[in-house]
Design a protein around this motif. Structure first.
Motif, PDB file in Angstrom:
ATOM      1  N   TYR A   1     -18.421   4.804 -21.501  1.00  7.04           N
ATOM      2  CA  TYR A   1     -18.963   5.109 -22.828  1.00  7.04           C
ATOM      3  C   TYR A   1     -18.249   6.311 -23.432  1.00  7.04           C
ATOM      4  N   ARG A   2     -18.041   7.353 -22.627  1.00  7.55           N
ATOM      5  CA  ARG A   2     -17.333   8.537 -23.125  1.00  7.55           C
ATOM      6  C   ARG A   2     -15.913   8.190 -23.551  1.00  7.55           C
ATOM      7  N   LEU A   3     -15.234   7.394 -22.734  1.00  2.78           N
ATOM      8  CA  LEU A   3     -13.879   6.991 -23.081  1.00  2.78           C
ATOM      9  C   LEU A   3     -13.862   6.182 -24.371  1.00  2.78           C
ATOM     10  N   MET A   4     -14.869   5.315 -24.560  1.00  2.00           N
ATOM     11  CA  MET A   4     -14.956   4.552 -25.797  1.00  2.00           C
ATOM     12  C   MET A   4     -15.118   5.500 -26.996  1.00  2.00           C
ATOM     13  N   LEU A   5     -16.000   6.493 -26.858  1.00  5.53           N
ATOM     14  CA  LEU A   5     -16.211   7.448 -27.946  1.00  5.53           C
ATOM     15  C   LEU A   5     -14.945   8.228 -28.273  1.00  5.53           C
ATOM     16  N   GLU A   6     -14.098   8.428 -27.262  1.00  2.00           N
ATOM     17  CA  GLU A   6     -12.830   9.132 -27.464  1.00  2.00           C
ATOM     18  C   GLU A   6     -11.733   8.213 -27.992  1.00  2.00           C
TER      19      GLU A   6
ATOM     20  N   SER B   1     -21.893  -1.854 -28.386  1.00  7.23           N
ATOM     21  CA  SER B   1     -20.837  -1.008 -28.956  1.00  7.23           C
ATOM     22  C   SER B   1     -19.666  -0.843 -27.995  1.00  7.23           C
ATOM     23  N   MET B   2     -19.890  -1.121 -26.715  1.00  8.42           N
ATOM     24  CA  MET B   2     -18.812  -1.028 -25.731  1.00  8.42           C
ATOM     25  C   MET B   2     -17.690  -2.030 -26.006  1.00  8.42           C
ATOM     26  N   LEU B   3     -17.957  -3.004 -26.869  1.00  7.79           N
ATOM     27  CA  LEU B   3     -16.889  -3.938 -27.249  1.00  7.79           C
ATOM     28  C   LEU B   3     -15.739  -3.224 -27.955  1.00  7.79           C
ATOM     29  N   ALA B   4     -15.971  -1.993 -28.415  1.00  8.84           N
ATOM     30  CA  ALA B   4     -14.888  -1.206 -29.012  1.00  8.84           C
ATOM     31  C   ALA B   4     -13.868  -0.795 -27.954  1.00  8.84           C
ATOM     32  N   ALA B   5     -14.280  -0.734 -26.686  1.00  8.11           N
ATOM     33  CA  ALA B   5     -13.399  -0.263 -25.617  1.00  8.11           C
ATOM     34  C   ALA B   5     -13.109  -1.313 -24.560  1.00  8.11           C
TER      35      ALA B   5
END
Length: 133
Positions: free
Chosen positions: A35-40, A86-90
């Protein structure tokens, strides 16, 4: 018509759920890292999850499971998306036979009751896209 899961796919999903049930702290750490990596703005892919996990707080022994077993990551990534679309972003993945398995049902039987934002990958995609369900 509903797809019927083959025995191998069901076994892979059951094994991944058993891993989560036996390693809840590592599962929580992995989800938090992803999740953190996705946010970054990072993309989290199967081939680099071991390295990313080690670089971001999991011990080598905790992360070793991902290096040895790409099928584990394939299933776990789907659960991350079902829990948080939302993890589909990463995280992205291609359709495989494990997509015919009742992922949420298997999780509930093996791991226990857990809330999911989506009950299927198609539903997770619709949530991510902002489409009505």
């Amino acid at each position: 018509m509903a797809k019927v899961a083959d025995a191998r796919s069901q076994a892979l999903v059951t094994r991944a759920c058993s891993w989560v049930a036996g390693n809840p702290a590592t599962w929580a750490k992995l989800r938090g890292i992803c999740y953190r990596l996705m946010l970054e703005g990072h993309v989290v892919q199967r081939d680099n999850v071991y390295t990313l996990a080690c670089q971001n707080g999991l011990t080598v022994s905790e992360a070793a499971e991902f290096k040895r077993d790409h099928n584990l990551w394939s299933v776990l990534s789907r659960y991350m998306v079902l829990q948080r679309p939302s993890m589909l972003a990463a995280i992205s993945f291609r359709t495989t036979p494990i997509d015919s398995v009742d992922l949420v049902g298997t999780w509930q039987r093996v791991v226990g009751p857990t809330p999911f934002a989506a009950s299927t990958l198609a539903e997770a995609q619709a949530i991510y896209d902002g489409r009505p369900l």
